[in-house]
Write an enzyme that holds these catalytic residues in place. Structure first.
Site, PDB file in Angstrom:
ATOM      1  N   ASP A 186       0.794  -1.252   0.000  1.00 22.03           N
ATOM      2  CA  ASP A 186       0.000   0.000   0.000  1.00 22.03           C
ATOM      3  C   ASP A 186       0.817   1.289   0.000  1.00 22.03           C
ATOM      4  O   ASP A 186       0.471   2.250   0.723  1.00 22.03           O
ATOM      5  CB  ASP A 186      -0.952   0.001   1.211  1.00 22.03           C
ATOM      6  CG  ASP A 186      -1.926  -1.164   1.200  1.00 22.03           C
ATOM      7  OD1 ASP A 186      -1.898  -1.962   0.244  1.00 22.03           O
ATOM      8  OD2 ASP A 186      -2.711  -1.297   2.164  1.00 22.03           O
ATOM      9  N   GLU A 244      -4.648  -0.855  -1.427  1.00 24.95           N
ATOM     10  CA  GLU A 244      -5.951  -0.888  -0.753  1.00 24.95           C
ATOM     11  C   GLU A 244      -6.870   0.065  -1.506  1.00 24.95           C
ATOM     12  O   GLU A 244      -6.604   1.278  -1.571  1.00 24.95           O
ATOM     13  CB  GLU A 244      -5.828  -0.465   0.714  1.00 24.95           C
ATOM     14  CG  GLU A 244      -7.170  -0.549   1.456  1.00 24.95           C
ATOM     15  CD  GLU A 244      -7.052  -0.234   2.957  1.00 24.95           C
ATOM     16  OE1 GLU A 244      -5.933  -0.252   3.500  1.00 24.95           O
ATOM     17  OE2 GLU A 244      -8.103   0.043   3.559  1.00 24.95           O
ATOM     18  N   LYS A 272      -6.721  -4.763  -3.156  1.00 27.67           N
ATOM     19  CA  LYS A 272      -7.337  -5.448  -2.020  1.00 27.67           C
ATOM     20  C   LYS A 272      -8.356  -4.537  -1.333  1.00 27.67           C
ATOM     21  O   LYS A 272      -8.072  -3.360  -1.090  1.00 27.67           O
ATOM     22  CB  LYS A 272      -6.253  -5.901  -1.027  1.00 27.67           C
ATOM     23  CG  LYS A 272      -5.441  -4.784  -0.404  1.00 27.67           C
ATOM     24  CD  LYS A 272      -4.346  -5.385   0.460  1.00 27.67           C
ATOM     25  CE  LYS A 272      -3.544  -4.381   1.221  1.00 27.67           C
ATOM     26  NZ  LYS A 272      -4.266  -3.545   2.179  1.00 27.67           N
ATOM     27  N   LYS A 289      -7.651  -5.037   4.831  1.00 28.52           N
ATOM     28  CA  LYS A 289      -6.321  -4.727   5.343  1.00 28.52           C
ATOM     29  C   LYS A 289      -5.333  -5.831   4.963  1.00 28.52           C
ATOM     30  O   LYS A 289      -4.198  -5.562   4.615  1.00 28.52           O
ATOM     31  CB  LYS A 289      -6.357  -4.544   6.871  1.00 28.52           C
ATOM     32  CG  LYS A 289      -7.353  -3.478   7.346  1.00 28.52           C
ATOM     33  CD  LYS A 289      -7.131  -2.147   6.672  1.00 28.52           C
ATOM     34  CE  LYS A 289      -8.095  -1.093   7.171  1.00 28.52           C
ATOM     35  NZ  LYS A 289      -8.109   0.118   6.308  1.00 28.52           N
ATOM     36  N   VAL A 349       3.247   0.260   4.198  1.00 26.09           N
ATOM     37  CA  VAL A 349       2.528   0.983   5.262  1.00 26.09           C
ATOM     38  C   VAL A 349       1.102   0.441   5.390  1.00 26.09           C
ATOM     39  O   VAL A 349       0.540  -0.045   4.426  1.00 26.09           O
ATOM     40  CB  VAL A 349       2.501   2.488   4.944  1.00 26.09           C
ATOM     41  CG1 VAL A 349       3.908   3.052   4.919  1.00 26.09           C
ATOM     42  CG2 VAL A 349       1.786   2.820   3.641  1.00 26.09           C
ATOM     43  N   THR A 350       0.535   0.579   6.585  1.00 31.50           N
ATOM     44  CA  THR A 350       1.219   0.941   7.804  1.00 31.50           C
ATOM     45  C   THR A 350       1.571  -0.349   8.565  1.00 31.50           C
ATOM     46  O   THR A 350       0.878  -1.355   8.439  1.00 31.50           O
ATOM     47  CB  THR A 350       0.330   1.846   8.709  1.00 31.50           C
ATOM     48  OG1 THR A 350      -0.868   1.152   9.074  1.00 31.50           O
ATOM     49  CG2 THR A 350      -0.030   3.127   7.995  1.00 31.50           C
ATOM     50  N   CYS A 355      -2.045  -2.785   7.740  1.00 26.31           N
ATOM     51  CA  CYS A 355      -2.045  -3.685   6.580  1.00 26.31           C
ATOM     52  C   CYS A 355      -0.815  -4.571   6.499  1.00 26.31           C
ATOM     53  O   CYS A 355      -0.898  -5.701   6.012  1.00 26.31           O
ATOM     54  CB  CYS A 355      -2.219  -2.870   5.301  1.00 26.31           C
ATOM     55  SG  CYS A 355      -3.872  -2.152   5.200  1.00 26.31           S
ATOM     56  N   GLN A 360       8.667 -14.570  20.855  1.00 22.99           N
ATOM     57  CA  GLN A 360       8.358 -16.000  21.022  1.00 22.99           C
ATOM     58  C   GLN A 360       9.021 -16.846  19.934  1.00 22.99           C
ATOM     59  O   GLN A 360       8.423 -17.747  19.363  1.00 22.99           O
ATOM     60  CB  GLN A 360       6.839 -16.220  21.014  1.00 22.99           C
ATOM     61  CG  GLN A 360       6.093 -15.404  22.081  1.00 22.99           C
ATOM     62  CD  GLN A 360       4.607 -15.619  22.009  1.00 22.99           C
ATOM     63  OE1 GLN A 360       4.131 -16.680  22.399  1.00 22.99           O
ATOM     64  NE2 GLN A 360       3.891 -14.627  21.516  1.00 22.99           N
TER      65      GLN A 360
HETATM   66  C1  C5J Z   1      -3.022   0.386   5.611  1.00 19.76           C
HETATM   67  C2  C5J Z   1      -4.738   1.534   6.805  1.00 19.76           C
HETATM   68  N1  C5J Z   1      -2.536   0.248   4.386  1.00 19.76           N
HETATM   69  N2  C5J Z   1      -3.899   1.963   7.748  1.00 19.76           N
HETATM   70  N3  C5J Z   1      -4.280   0.852   5.736  1.00 19.76           N
HETATM   71  O1  C5J Z   1      -2.353   0.128   6.595  1.00 19.76           O
HETATM   72  O2  C5J Z   1      -5.920   1.779   6.899  1.00 19.76           O
END
Ligand code: C5J
Length: 218
Positions: free
Chosen positions: A24, A72, A129, A132, A157-158, A162, A202
């Site tokens: 994204d 996105e 997409k 997320k 990001v972020t 996502c 972990q």
């Molecule tokens: C993504 C969002 N790409 N933060 N989308 O992380 O809504």
């Protein structure tokens, strides 16, 4: 085989069976006036990610690694946008509303496009997409299976939204996943650090993290 000094331990991969998934890197998240800004975020916090993400993509090209760019976005008629997503919160503009870079988060609008430094090149895979996670309601699984991919390297990001969602989806599907630290970012720097910590905790419950230089120098 290539081995990278990563956390919680070395990450070994074969470039021919590895894809870089760049999540994204769109104007809607990184530039003023887009989706990220409508939610009240300081989008300038993501600017440092752009150069590192571009360096990661450039390195992947030299290795012959498959490059996947996710985006996105929603159909212009919003038929793939659940009302719960559109109506949640009190953004200054909602998904589909007209903003400074066209309709917010709508496929084909300038804001939904990639920042120029991360523009896909011929041969790259682009996955649109609606959610997320990049595996939900997309052909990503089939594309990766068709190319014999077993390992995924992530940027974008972020980090805690996502990127982490997609890494978790990938982990559950059996992929070995590495997140490149400088090539990802958040509007909340502390969330980025916590997301990196969650991934590698972990014994690598979701995967590995590594510095960009560890990867490019490997
Ligand atoms: C993504 C969002 N790409 N933060 N989308 O992380 O809504």
């Amino acid at each position: 085989m290539t081995t990278v000094a990563a956390q919680p331990g070395p990450f070994t991969f074969e470039p021919a069976h590895t894809a870089l998934v760049m999540i994204d890197m769109q104007r809607d998240f990184i530039e003023p006036g887009g989706f990220g800004a409508t939610l009240g975020n300081d989008v300038s916090l993501l600017l440092p990610v752009v150069a590192a993400a571009a360096d990661l993509v450039a390195w992947a090209r030299t290795q012959g690694i498959v490059i996947v760019h996710t985006k996105e976005c929603h159909r212009p008629d919003l038929s793939d946008c659940p009302p719960a997503k559109r109506l949640r919160g009190l953004p200054s503009l909602r998904i589909g509303d007209m903003g400074a870079m066209g309709r917010i988060l709508i496929d084909g609008e300038p804001g939904a496009d990639f920042v120029p430094q991360l523009a896909p090149q011929t041969g790259d895979v682009v996955i649109k997409k609606p959610g997320k996670g990049a595996f939900y309601a997309t052909p990503l699984s089939a594309v990766l299976e068709g190319k014999g991919i077993t390992h995924l390297i992530f940027g974008g990001v972020t980090t805690e939204v996502c990127v982490q969602t997609t890494m978790r989806e990938a982990n559950d599907r059996g992929y070995e996943c590495l997140l490149v630290e400088e090539a990802t970012g958040s509007y909340f720097p502390e969330f980025k650090e916590q997301a990196l910590a969650m991934v590698r905790a972990q014994g690598g419950i979701v995967g590995w993290t590594a510095a960009l230089a560890a990867l490019t120098g490997a």
